[in-house]
Design an enzyme around this catalytic site. Structure first.
Site, short mmCIF file in Angstrom:
data_model
loop_
_atom_site.label_atom_id
_atom_site.label_comp_id
_atom_site.label_asym_id
_atom_site.label_seq_id
_atom_site.Cartn_x
_atom_site.Cartn_y
_atom_site.Cartn_z
N VAL A 63 0.87 -1.29 0.23
CA VAL A 63 -0.04 -0.07 -0.15
C VAL A 63 0.73 1.38 -0.11
CG1 VAL A 63 -2.02 -0.93 1.14
CG2 VAL A 63 -0.36 -0.02 2.55
N ASN A 89 -7.81 -1.45 4.83
CA ASN A 89 -7.31 -2.26 5.84
C ASN A 89 -6.24 -2.25 6.26
OD1 ASN A 89 -8.42 -4.52 7.97
ND2 ASN A 89 -7.29 -5.26 6.59
N TYR A 154 1.47 4.73 16.14
CA TYR A 154 0.40 4.01 16.00
C TYR A 154 -0.93 4.81 16.15
CZ TYR A 154 -3.03 0.01 15.62
OH TYR A 154 -4.23 -0.79 14.93
N LYS A 158 -3.41 6.12 13.15
CA LYS A 158 -5.12 5.63 13.24
C LYS A 158 -5.75 6.86 13.31
CE LYS A 158 -4.65 1.57 12.19
NZ LYS A 158 -5.12 0.85 11.02
N THR A 192 1.69 -8.53 13.72
CA THR A 192 2.91 -7.56 14.04
C THR A 192 2.94 -7.21 15.56
OG1 THR A 192 1.86 -5.93 13.01
CG2 THR A 192 3.65 -6.79 11.77
P1 NAD Z 1 -3.28 -8.78 10.62
O1 NAD Z 1 -1.79 -8.35 11.03
O2 NAD Z 1 -3.67 -9.98 10.55
O3 NAD Z 1 -3.51 -8.19 9.05
C1 NAD Z 1 -2.84 -6.90 8.46
C2 NAD Z 1 -2.75 -7.23 6.95
O4 NAD Z 1 -2.29 -6.04 6.41
C3 NAD Z 1 -1.69 -8.45 6.79
O5 NAD Z 1 -2.32 -9.38 5.69
C4 NAD Z 1 -0.64 -7.79 6.16
O6 NAD Z 1 0.29 -8.33 5.39
C5 NAD Z 1 -1.22 -6.61 5.51
N1 NAD Z 1 -0.05 -5.47 5.31
C6 NAD Z 1 0.63 -5.13 6.13
N2 NAD Z 1 1.64 -4.09 5.45
C7 NAD Z 1 1.18 -3.96 4.12
C8 NAD Z 1 1.48 -3.34 3.02
N3 NAD Z 1 2.46 -2.56 3.19
N4 NAD Z 1 0.82 -3.31 1.85
C9 NAD Z 1 -0.35 -4.39 1.82
N5 NAD Z 1 -0.60 -5.11 2.87
C10 NAD Z 1 -0.02 -4.87 3.95
O7 NAD Z 1 -4.02 -7.44 11.44
P2 NAD Z 1 -5.52 -7.34 11.53
O8 NAD Z 1 -5.97 -7.54 12.91
O9 NAD Z 1 -6.36 -8.01 10.66
O10 NAD Z 1 -5.68 -5.86 11.30
C11 NAD Z 1 -6.27 -5.30 10.19
C12 NAD Z 1 -6.64 -3.91 10.51
O11 NAD Z 1 -7.18 -3.59 11.53
C13 NAD Z 1 -5.25 -2.98 10.72
O12 NAD Z 1 -5.41 -1.67 9.93
C14 NAD Z 1 -5.14 -2.79 12.19
O13 NAD Z 1 -4.55 -1.56 12.52
C15 NAD Z 1 -6.69 -2.85 12.47
N6 NAD Z 1 -7.09 -3.01 13.88
C16 NAD Z 1 -6.76 -4.16 14.15
C17 NAD Z 1 -6.96 -4.45 15.63
C18 NAD Z 1 -6.56 -5.66 16.30
O14 NAD Z 1 -6.55 -5.83 17.67
N7 NAD Z 1 -6.44 -6.88 15.63
C19 NAD Z 1 -7.47 -3.42 16.41
C20 NAD Z 1 -7.97 -2.24 16.03
C21 NAD Z 1 -7.77 -1.86 14.63
#
Ligand code: NAD
Length: 249
Positions: A63, A89, A154, A158, A192
């Site tokens: 991205v 996302n 972070y 966000k 991560t």
């Molecule tokens: P995850 O780590 O399982 O998924 C993140 C995905 O983003 C992965 O598939 C990764 O390969 C992809 N990604 C990372 N860097 C990238 C790049 N440069 N280009 C393309 N793809 C890339 O995490 P998740 O929990 O599914 O998180 C999804 C979203 O939700 C994120 O934006 C995260 O900040 C947000 N979020 C997650 C949580 C949580 O607790 N899991 C809470 C609040 C917000």
């Protein structure tokens, strides 16, 4: 079906919330482009969507790379005819033991904030041409309130997603494009995540959730689906908490 005949790009669609969203979209009739840096995982999701009877395709997308965004949007249009929905996302976690790592600040802003900006930038012209579109940006509770266990970068990234969403909503309402943000709370840790993945810290975080449990990926995906669908036709510039009441406290 709630996304029948719609074409959607889901970034970070190869795992976690993005995977759940891509599959839900496909089950609701969307043609989905699963865009991620994880090729094996992305191809596996593509196969699962096809086994479900849905239509989906994996494309490699970092991205932060503007030229790759151009390719992904162009492919959506050449292959499926248009682009109706973008879910920004993809992201990395700020849950790291080194809370003052300057390099991590840069990566967080680059992927979590600039990656969303680039997505909006490249999706808008196609949506404008079509006269409609819906963009859903994934922020976090960390984009709303301060937190003890995540890098400031972070929260900053966000928070940037939250407000760039509102700017984009205002700037593109006249083009028929709606832009909203979703703010997940305590969920399964990200790939991560480091310190927030430990049971001790998770228990402390859960103590701040009025509903008393973690959210599920499907609960977040359902919120994204609603905002992406025509059911949300009068909603733009909104922030939807999916956090069990965390930010209501
Ligand atoms: P995850 O780590 O399982 O998924 C993140 C995905 O983003 C992965 O598939 C990764 O390969 C992809 N990604 C990372 N860097 C990238 C790049 N440069 N280009 C393309 N793809 C890339 O995490 P998740 O929990 O599914 O998180 C999804 C979203 O939700 C994120 O934006 C995260 O900040 C947000 N979020 C997650 C949580 C949580 O607790 N899991 C809470 C609040 C917000």
């Amino acid at each position: 079906m709630r996304l029948e005949n719609k074409v959607a790009i889901v970034t970070g669609g190869a795992s976690g919330l993005g995977e759940a969203t891509a599959k839900l979209f496909a089950s609701e009739g969307a043609k989905v482009i699963v865009a991620d840096v994880l090729e094996d995982e992305g191809r596996a999701i593509e196969a699962e969507i096809s086994e479900m009877g849905g239509e989906g395709t994996f494309m490699r997308l970092d991205v932060t790379a503007e030229s790759q965004w151009e390719d992904v949007v162009a492919t959506a249009v050449s292959r499926f005819g248009k682009l109706d929905v973008l879910v920004n996302n993809a992201g990395i976690s700020g849950s790291d033991p080194d809370m003052t790592n300057t390099g991590l600040w840069d990566r967080l802003m680059e992927i979590n904030a600039k990656g969303v900006f680039l997505g909006v930038k490249h999706a808008v012209p196609e949506m404008k041409r079509a006269g409609s579109g819906a963009i859903v940006n994934i922020s976090s509770i960390s984009g709303m309130v301060g937190q003890g266990y995540v890098h400031m970068g972070y929260s900053a990234s966000k928070g940037a997603v939250r407000l760039l969403t509102k700017s984009a909503a205002v700037q593109h309402a006249g083009d028929g494009i709606r832009v909203n943000s979703v703010h997940p709370g305590v969920m399964d840790p990200m790939r991560t995540s480091k310190i927030t993945a430990t049971s001790e810290v998770r228990d402390q975080m859960l103590a701040s959730v009025p509903l008393g449990r973690e959210g599920t990926r499907l609960e977040v995906a359902n919120a994204v689906l609603f905002l992406a669908s025509d059911e949300a036709s009068y909603i733009t510039g909104a922030e939807l908490m999916v956090d069990g009441g965390f930010t209501a406290n």
